[in-house]
Design a protein around this motif. Structure first.
Motif, PDB file in Angstrom:
ATOM      1  N   ALA A  71     -33.623  30.928 -32.375  1.00 25.56           N
ATOM      2  CA  ALA A  71     -32.705  30.350 -31.390  1.00 25.56           C
ATOM      3  C   ALA A  71     -31.692  31.387 -30.920  1.00 25.56           C
ATOM      4  N   ILE A  72     -31.175  32.193 -31.848  1.00 22.19           N
ATOM      5  CA  ILE A  72     -30.226  33.256 -31.490  1.00 22.19           C
ATOM      6  C   ILE A  72     -30.904  34.264 -30.573  1.00 22.19           C
ATOM      7  N   LEU A  73     -32.121  34.653 -30.916  1.00 20.24           N
ATOM      8  CA  LEU A  73     -32.884  35.587 -30.074  1.00 20.24           C
ATOM      9  C   LEU A  73     -33.077  35.013 -28.674  1.00 20.24           C
ATOM     10  N   PHE A  74     -33.540  33.772 -28.592  1.00 17.79           N
ATOM     11  CA  PHE A  74     -33.806  33.137 -27.302  1.00 17.79           C
ATOM     12  C   PHE A  74     -32.542  33.067 -26.451  1.00 17.79           C
ATOM     13  N   CYS A  75     -31.461  32.594 -27.032  1.00 17.16           N
ATOM     14  CA  CYS A  75     -30.203  32.470 -26.287  1.00 17.16           C
ATOM     15  C   CYS A  75     -29.705  33.832 -25.811  1.00 17.16           C
ATOM     16  N   ARG A  76     -29.782  34.834 -26.676  1.00 16.74           N
ATOM     17  CA  ARG A  76     -29.329  36.179 -26.299  1.00 16.74           C
ATOM     18  C   ARG A  76     -30.142  36.736 -25.137  1.00 16.74           C
ATOM     19  N   VAL A  77     -31.460  36.612 -25.214  1.00 18.70           N
ATOM     20  CA  VAL A  77     -32.326  37.160 -24.164  1.00 18.70           C
ATOM     21  C   VAL A  77     -32.112  36.430 -22.838  1.00 18.70           C
ATOM     22  N   VAL A  78     -32.043  35.120 -22.887  1.00 21.34           N
ATOM     23  CA  VAL A  78     -31.841  34.346 -21.656  1.00 21.34           C
ATOM     24  C   VAL A  78     -30.479  34.658 -21.032  1.00 21.34           C
ATOM     25  N   LEU A  79     -29.437  34.690 -21.849  1.00 19.77           N
ATOM     26  CA  LEU A  79     -28.106  35.001 -21.313  1.00 19.77           C
ATOM     27  C   LEU A  79     -28.031  36.424 -20.761  1.00 19.77           C
ATOM     28  N   ALA A  80     -28.635  37.384 -21.447  1.00 17.18           N
ATOM     29  CA  ALA A  80     -28.634  38.772 -20.963  1.00 17.18           C
ATOM     30  C   ALA A  80     -29.369  38.864 -19.627  1.00 17.18           C
ATOM     31  N   ALA A  81     -30.470  38.150 -19.507  1.00 17.00           N
ATOM     32  CA  ALA A  81     -31.222  38.154 -18.243  1.00 17.00           C
ATOM     33  C   ALA A  81     -30.420  37.488 -17.125  1.00 17.00           C
ATOM     34  N   LEU A  82     -29.679  36.433 -17.461  1.00 12.41           N
ATOM     35  CA  LEU A  82     -28.837  35.783 -16.453  1.00 12.41           C
ATOM     36  C   LEU A  82     -27.731  36.719 -15.968  1.00 12.41           C
ATOM     37  N   PHE A  83     -27.130  37.450 -16.902  1.00 12.78           N
ATOM     38  CA  PHE A  83     -26.076  38.402 -16.524  1.00 12.78           C
ATOM     39  C   PHE A  83     -26.630  39.555 -15.707  1.00 12.78           C
ATOM     40  N   ALA A  84     -27.857  39.980 -16.022  1.00 17.37           N
ATOM     41  CA  ALA A  84     -28.469  41.108 -15.313  1.00 17.37           C
ATOM     42  C   ALA A  84     -29.211  40.642 -14.064  1.00 17.37           C
ATOM     43  N   GLY A  85     -29.466  39.329 -13.984  1.00 20.83           N
ATOM     44  CA  GLY A  85     -30.149  38.785 -12.816  1.00 20.83           C
ATOM     45  C   GLY A  85     -31.617  39.166 -12.751  1.00 20.83           C
ATOM     46  N   SER A  86     -32.280  39.250 -13.888  1.00 18.34           N
ATOM     47  CA  SER A  86     -33.658  39.728 -13.899  1.00 18.34           C
ATOM     48  C   SER A  86     -34.567  38.808 -14.710  1.00 18.34           C
ATOM     49  N   VAL A  87     -35.474  38.139 -14.027  1.00 18.67           N
ATOM     50  CA  VAL A  87     -36.453  37.295 -14.698  1.00 18.67           C
ATOM     51  C   VAL A  87     -37.444  38.178 -15.462  1.00 18.67           C
ATOM     52  N   THR A  88     -37.762  39.346 -14.891  1.00 16.97           N
ATOM     53  CA  THR A  88     -38.670  40.280 -15.554  1.00 16.97           C
ATOM     54  C   THR A  88     -38.077  40.740 -16.881  1.00 16.97           C
ATOM     55  N   GLN A  89     -36.793  41.022 -16.883  1.00 12.49           N
ATOM     56  CA  GLN A  89     -36.131  41.434 -18.121  1.00 12.49           C
ATOM     57  C   GLN A  89     -36.223  40.327 -19.163  1.00 12.49           C
ATOM     58  N   MET A  90     -36.104  39.083 -18.730  1.00 14.08           N
ATOM     59  CA  MET A  90     -36.198  37.967 -19.663  1.00 14.08           C
ATOM     60  C   MET A  90     -37.608  37.894 -20.257  1.00 14.08           C
ATOM     61  N   LEU A  91     -38.632  38.075 -19.432  1.00 16.10           N
ATOM     62  CA  LEU A  91     -40.004  38.051 -19.923  1.00 16.10           C
ATOM     63  C   LEU A  91     -40.237  39.184 -20.921  1.00 16.10           C
ATOM     64  N   PHE A  92     -39.763  40.392 -20.599  1.00 18.08           N
ATOM     65  CA  PHE A  92     -39.916  41.535 -21.492  1.00 18.08           C
ATOM     66  C   PHE A  92     -39.166  41.284 -22.807  1.00 18.08           C
ATOM     67  N   GLY A  93     -37.944  40.780 -22.690  1.00 22.04           N
ATOM     68  CA  GLY A  93     -37.114  40.540 -23.877  1.00 22.04           C
ATOM     69  C   GLY A  93     -37.677  39.459 -24.777  1.00 22.04           C
ATOM     70  N   LEU A  94     -38.168  38.382 -24.192  1.00 19.34           N
ATOM     71  CA  LEU A  94     -38.719  37.292 -25.003  1.00 19.34           C
ATOM     72  C   LEU A  94     -40.025  37.704 -25.678  1.00 19.34           C
ATOM     73  N   THR A  95     -40.881  38.400 -24.940  1.00 18.04           N
ATOM     74  CA  THR A  95     -42.158  38.822 -25.514  1.00 18.04           C
ATOM     75  C   THR A  95     -41.931  39.844 -26.628  1.00 18.04           C
ATOM     76  N   GLY A  96     -41.160  40.888 -26.323  1.00 22.93           N
ATOM     77  CA  GLY A  96     -40.877  41.910 -27.330  1.00 22.93           C
ATOM     78  C   GLY A  96     -40.080  41.360 -28.493  1.00 22.93           C
ATOM     79  N   GLY A  97     -39.074  40.556 -28.183  1.00 23.62           N
ATOM     80  CA  GLY A  97     -38.215  39.989 -29.225  1.00 23.62           C
ATOM     81  C   GLY A  97     -38.957  39.050 -30.161  1.00 23.62           C
ATOM     82  N   ALA A  98     -39.826  38.206 -29.599  1.00 23.27           N
ATOM     83  CA  ALA A  98     -40.580  37.267 -30.437  1.00 23.27           C
ATOM     84  C   ALA A  98     -41.539  38.009 -31.367  1.00 23.27           C
ATOM     85  N   LEU A  99     -42.219  39.029 -30.846  1.00 25.10           N
ATOM     86  CA  LEU A  99     -43.109  39.818 -31.710  1.00 25.10           C
ATOM     87  C   LEU A  99     -42.326  40.560 -32.785  1.00 25.10           C
TER      88      LEU A  99
END
Length: 174
Positions: free
Chosen positions: A61-89
């Motif tokens: 949950a901490i990982l998910f929230c961090r990645v989603v919030l970081a992507a919202l601040f950066a304005g990048s859906v691609t960054q969110m996909l990269f962060g969630l995929t890399g972070g989950a693995l």
């Protein structure tokens, strides 16, 4: 630790991971390591800490929230996909390897493996986004960089968890 304290701790760890993630963007690491996209992975220290002292679900949950919030601040859906995929693995790798800690793996090794799997996840996401397998050619460079980056974050985690256990600031038992 009661439920309210755990929720508050998860919120604080999410905020810390987000702050580290955003601050890390300001570190010109490419001056030292000329490989685009290489980061220390300081936010991963927070996620691994959460995995040590909280439940796996709370760490995810901490990982998910961090990645989603970081992507919202950066304005990048691609960054969110990269962060969630890399972070989950990376988090899954950490979770599996922590079970063998002490017998087979140190925090240094676990963190290096986690960093490597984060890179694998990001390359998989890049292959999906770019619709090309050619991106995989970049993976060996990323995997080589994962070793020193993982050792740095492993050293930070090792020091942090020893201090937290030594200071007994709050009950960190599950």
């Amino acid at each position: 630790m009661n439920k309210t304290k755990r929720i508050a701790l998860c919120g604080m760890l999410t905020a810390l991971a987000l702050a580290l993630s955003l601050a890390e963007r300001m570190i010109p690491l490419e001056w030292l390591i000329p490989i685009p996209g290489v980061k220390l992975g300081l936010a991963n220290v927070v996620t691994m800490f959460a995995l040590l002292f909280l439940t796996p679900g709370q760490a995810y949950a901490i990982l998910f929230c961090r990645v989603v919030l970081a992507a919202l601040f950066a304005g990048s859906v691609t960054q969110m996909l990269f962060g969630l995929t890399g972070g989950a693995l990376a988090l899954t790798t950490t979770w599996v390897l922590l079970r063998g800690r002490g017998r087979w793996f140190s925090f240094y090794g676990i963190s290096a493996a986690s960093a490597a799997m984060h890179n694998v996840g990001q390359v998989l996401a890049a292959m999906l986004v770019m619709q090309s397998v050619d991106v995989i050619a970049y993976l060996p460079l990323l995997l080589v960089s994962a070793i020193p980056m993982g050792f740095v974050t492993g050293a930070i985690l090792d020091t942090l968890q020893k201090q937290m256990r030594h200071l007994h600031l709050f009950d960190l038992t599950k």
